[in-house]
Design an enzyme around this catalytic site. Sequence first.
Site, PDB file in Angstrom:
ATOM      1  N   GLU A  34     -14.968  57.641  28.222  1.00 56.79           N
ATOM      2  CA  GLU A  34     -14.173  57.438  26.964  1.00 56.79           C
ATOM      3  C   GLU A  34     -15.071  57.850  25.859  1.00 56.79           C
ATOM      4  O   GLU A  34     -16.612  56.386  25.300  1.00 56.79           O
ATOM      5  CB  GLU A  34     -12.870  56.143  26.309  1.00 56.79           C
ATOM      6  N   HIS A  40      -9.254  47.857  30.857  1.00 51.38           N
ATOM      7  CA  HIS A  40      -9.456  48.984  31.678  1.00 51.38           C
ATOM      8  C   HIS A  40     -10.169  49.654  32.638  1.00 51.38           C
ATOM      9  O   HIS A  40     -12.235  48.705  31.748  1.00 51.38           O
ATOM     10  CB  HIS A  40      -8.368  49.883  30.485  1.00 51.38           C
ATOM     11  N   HIS A  46     -13.847  47.797  30.047  1.00 57.73           N
ATOM     12  CA  HIS A  46     -14.060  47.558  29.095  1.00 57.73           C
ATOM     13  C   HIS A  46     -12.276  47.327  28.422  1.00 57.73           C
ATOM     14  O   HIS A  46     -11.719  46.661  29.230  1.00 57.73           O
ATOM     15  CB  HIS A  46     -14.201  49.026  27.949  1.00 57.73           C
ATOM     16  N   HIS A  87       2.467  47.595  26.898  1.00 58.93           N
ATOM     17  CA  HIS A  87       1.490  48.900  26.154  1.00 58.93           C
ATOM     18  C   HIS A  87       1.488  49.809  26.367  1.00 58.93           C
ATOM     19  O   HIS A  87       1.377  49.813  27.697  1.00 58.93           O
ATOM     20  CB  HIS A  87       0.643  48.256  26.179  1.00 58.93           C
ATOM     21  N   TYR A 147      -9.761  49.463  14.020  1.00 59.93           N
ATOM     22  CA  TYR A 147      -9.208  49.157  15.244  1.00 59.93           C
ATOM     23  C   TYR A 147      -8.869  48.300  15.476  1.00 59.93           C
ATOM     24  O   TYR A 147      -9.540  46.679  16.101  1.00 59.93           O
ATOM     25  CB  TYR A 147     -10.673  49.928  16.567  1.00 59.93           C
TER      26      TYR A 147
END
EC number: 1.13.11.5
Length: 457
Positions: free
Chosen positions: A357, A351, A387, A308, A366
């Site tokens: 963000e 992450h 997160h 990814h 999402y």
Amino acid sequence: MVNTGRLGFVKLGAGIKEDRMAFSYMPGFGNDFETETLPGSLPQGRNSPQRPAYGLYAEQLSGSPFTAPRGTNERSWLYRIRPSVKHTGRFKAASYPLWKTAPNVGDHELALGQYRWNPVPMPKEPTDFIQGMRSITTAGDVLGQTGMAAHVYVANRSMVDDHFFNADGELLVVPQVGALRFVTEMGVIELRPGEIAVLPRGLVFKAELVDKDVRGYVCENYGAKLTLPDRGPIGANCLANPRDFKTPCAWFEEKETPCRLIVKWCGNFHVTEIGHSPLDVVAWHGNYAPYKYDLATFSPVGAILFDHPDPSIFTVLTAPSGEEGTANIDFVIFPPRWLVAEDTFRPPWYHRNIMSEFMGLIHGQYDAKEEGFVPGGISLHNLMLAHGPDAPGFEKASRADLKPVKLDNTMAFMFETRFPQMLTRYGAELETRQDNYIDCWADLKKRFNGTPEGDWS
């Protein structure tokens, strides 16, 4: 006398009706545009003739210092009925208490954490675009021209004789519910959900509602102007292509009626009363101008074998900082796309990030959140706060049959900045904040058992 479009203007008087059926645009990003509403109203071969045609005044609007390098030097010449000094009188203080400006630190007692909100409710009282601005976060320092603020706007009435300009930064507008019309001194932008608009610092405008109620997001950029990111090895095409950006053709109104001009300057608001509309630019040329962009024209790239990639591949616009490769702001979207990677956990990974963000969802779902993140909602994952996918999302993606899958009918976005995003009191106390957001990760299981296979029972 009414004519709209490329030669568009409105003159209001006895027996004359306003017509705003159609407006024209010029394609391109950062071009040196030229546009006029009346034949010969735009001077040729010079910027400031002794007597401009039609008795107009020549005025320069500068978006950069005179000595900025050619590639970042931005200015436009406006030919208007009255110079802007006639569009201001004596200022008085004005109050818009829910629109905050950085630095705005420590005005609430909410503990540090990852936050998520359901949509901000629509107002019950008559509320225009400026009155309906609600700041969720601020970052950086407006006096140092660094950082940003993230807002939500809600409105149910048009700005009729009120006008506004922001000396603190440019506004990136992301509609989520309802269409608007930004009537600016350089032309008219019609905007609906799925499109974005950028209104430069200092541009005078008013917001008219096309639909009864509107809601959306705004990124207020205090720093260097938003621009297209470098593509690097991607090459000359894909992502946001310059031809898909649209700048409005000139349009003006000659309206002799009491009006107000509201100004945001260094975090404070001021208002002055004038006897006419300030939207009186008959012709203009230059490269400092508003524009809009249809997010459906973004051409995404991605992994076509495994893994990814980083979300930076979805950057639509970036505002650079003084440090190369480190943005003051990145505007990133997560559009419809195909997922084809083999032997790969396909949603965004877990992450911890040096960037902060602020996310919103325009429509759809999402892919990292199975539930709880709804259209019109917000999430905030700040500097170095962990997160990633919720427990149901992790479970689903870890067991999925890895056939090619199209993510469709979705559009999430992110305002990302190098600065910590400081939550405002309004954001901290907003009734739609999900107190249980942290629980979406509670059911992530320990799968380590000392064997290479792990425990997937």
